[in-house]
Design an enzyme around this catalytic site. Sequence first.
Site, short mmCIF file in Angstrom:
data_model
loop_
_atom_site.label_atom_id
_atom_site.label_comp_id
_atom_site.label_asym_id
_atom_site.label_seq_id
_atom_site.Cartn_x
_atom_site.Cartn_y
_atom_site.Cartn_z
CB THR A 68 32.01 -66.58 67.47
OG1 THR A 68 32.23 -67.83 68.12
CG2 THR A 68 32.87 -66.49 66.22
N GLY A 111 31.72 -66.20 60.23
CA GLY A 111 33.04 -65.87 60.76
C GLY A 111 32.97 -64.64 61.63
N GLY A 160 26.08 -63.43 56.49
CA GLY A 160 27.19 -62.97 57.34
C GLY A 160 27.59 -61.54 57.03
CE LYS A 196 22.39 -68.21 57.30
NZ LYS A 196 23.60 -68.98 56.96
CD GLU A 253 28.13 -75.22 64.89
OE1 GLU A 253 28.42 -75.63 66.03
OE2 GLU A 253 28.20 -74.04 64.55
CE LYS A 283 22.17 -68.53 61.37
NZ LYS A 283 23.59 -68.28 61.24
#
Length: 437
Positions: free
Chosen positions: A13, A302, A134, A205, A190, A105
């Site tokens: 991705t 994304g 992101g 994070k 997910e 991460k």
Amino acid sequence: MKEIKVGLIGFGTVGTGVVKILQKNSKLIEKRMGARVTLKRIADIDIETDRGVKIKPGVLTRRVEDVINDPETKIVMELIGGIEPAKTFILKAIRNRKHIITANKALLALHGDEIFREANRFGVDVNFEASVGGGIPLIRSIKEGLVANRIHSIFGILNGTSNYILSKMTDEGKAFKEVLKEAQERGYAEADPTYDIEGIDAAHKLAILVRLAFGTPFQFKEIFIGGIKEITPIDIQFSREFGYRIKLLAIAKLDQGKIEARVHPTMIPEGHLLSTVDGVFNAIYIQGDAIGPTLFYGQGAGQMPTGSAVVSDLVELGRNLLVGASGRRVPLLSYQESAIEKVPLKRMEEVEMPFYMRFSAVDRPGVLSTISGILGKNGISIASVIQKGRQINGAVPVVMMTHEAKEENVHRALKEIDRLKMILGKTMFIRVENGLE
Ligand SMILES: NC(=O)c1ccc[n+]([C@@H]2O[C@H](COP(=O)([O-])OP(=O)(O)OC[C@H]3O[C@@H](n4cnc5c(N)ncnc54)[C@H](OP(=O)(O)O)[C@@H]3O)[C@@H](O)[C@H]2O)c1
């Protein structure tokens, strides 16, 4: 035109997003960097699938060694995710004196020490803008834009999936399981959502942010972590009656020389900017001594937003190479390696804050006075109470907001209260954060 040759491991991705940006904005990037970026090799297990981008013959390879051993490649992007073999690939590339870019991460939170130590030893950079928030340019902002500040606190909505679920539960009054199923169907969660809903991803994070903000060799396991599974529409409704919104908040504070680091569902005042961050969006609210409060907001995941952050790392490293900076112009973790020192951690039991409590009690006089007696005995004072006649599974909800109370006192009191015959189920409690001014 000068040329910077780079390699990519992981054509999934994010990897595909990076390639798309490098192709679509190649001229713009050239103008800003002063050199052309050439993606020399791309390694992935699967080099057959059409990713929707044109790749020149000879670029794709199944052998990661073709990327990390290429003498012409100066920068290697690791975008496969997970711990192994990502860690081994990164360490090998560092030892081959490649600068590293990663969005991983989990790997940095758990094995950052080893990776940063090795990078310092070999004099290379490790850039990780995409690992937190992101596409939000956060890491570089902490390292450079906020460098003048002593950072007091960080409050982050760092996981889009859990924020999407809580937002939907709030807007539509639906139950957690129903919204999770919808999120999975829409591709926002997910198939195995554990890391997202249990707060683990947000904690990975936060572990990175704590190191950058406070210059301490902080460990992931030092974070207190709680997830959102237990939150019910009733609690969301009551929290609104008290003037709050529930968010999965990652919190780090430096208070009187001690660090507080925790991730859990948190009630935040409805008027606060963070309370308006809905859906899959992320936001990070940082308070610095000179700048005061700052808010970073945007898409926390994304293909293209994350690709944007990776390419920003690429341009930074490219610019350094072009002016002959040999690496680590900016220290990897914002502080000079020799200046990183342990800051003591505040134990969760010591942390103080107001609490929301929802008791499931029998509908009988005296319940309130018994509960408040036990709370009082444990040093917990009540700020306000809501008691409604409606029954839920035969019990009446008694809902309270406390003044600041110590976490360990709350646990002790609730243990005693939950043993009472007049209490019909486990008491629900949610931590409250008012210090977001
Ligand atoms: N997706 C996001 O929005 C996002 C946001 C922020 C950060 N990140 C981070 O970015 C990283 C990449 O995520 P992603 O979503 O792009 O993952 P992804 O779609 O699963 O892509 C990973 C790619 O790497 C390949 N791969 C796995 N093991 C490999 C190996 N040993 N050698 C070569 N290739 C291998 C995978 O192939 P197979 O599919 O054949 O296994 C897949 O094509 C992760 O660290 C993630 O946490 C992602």
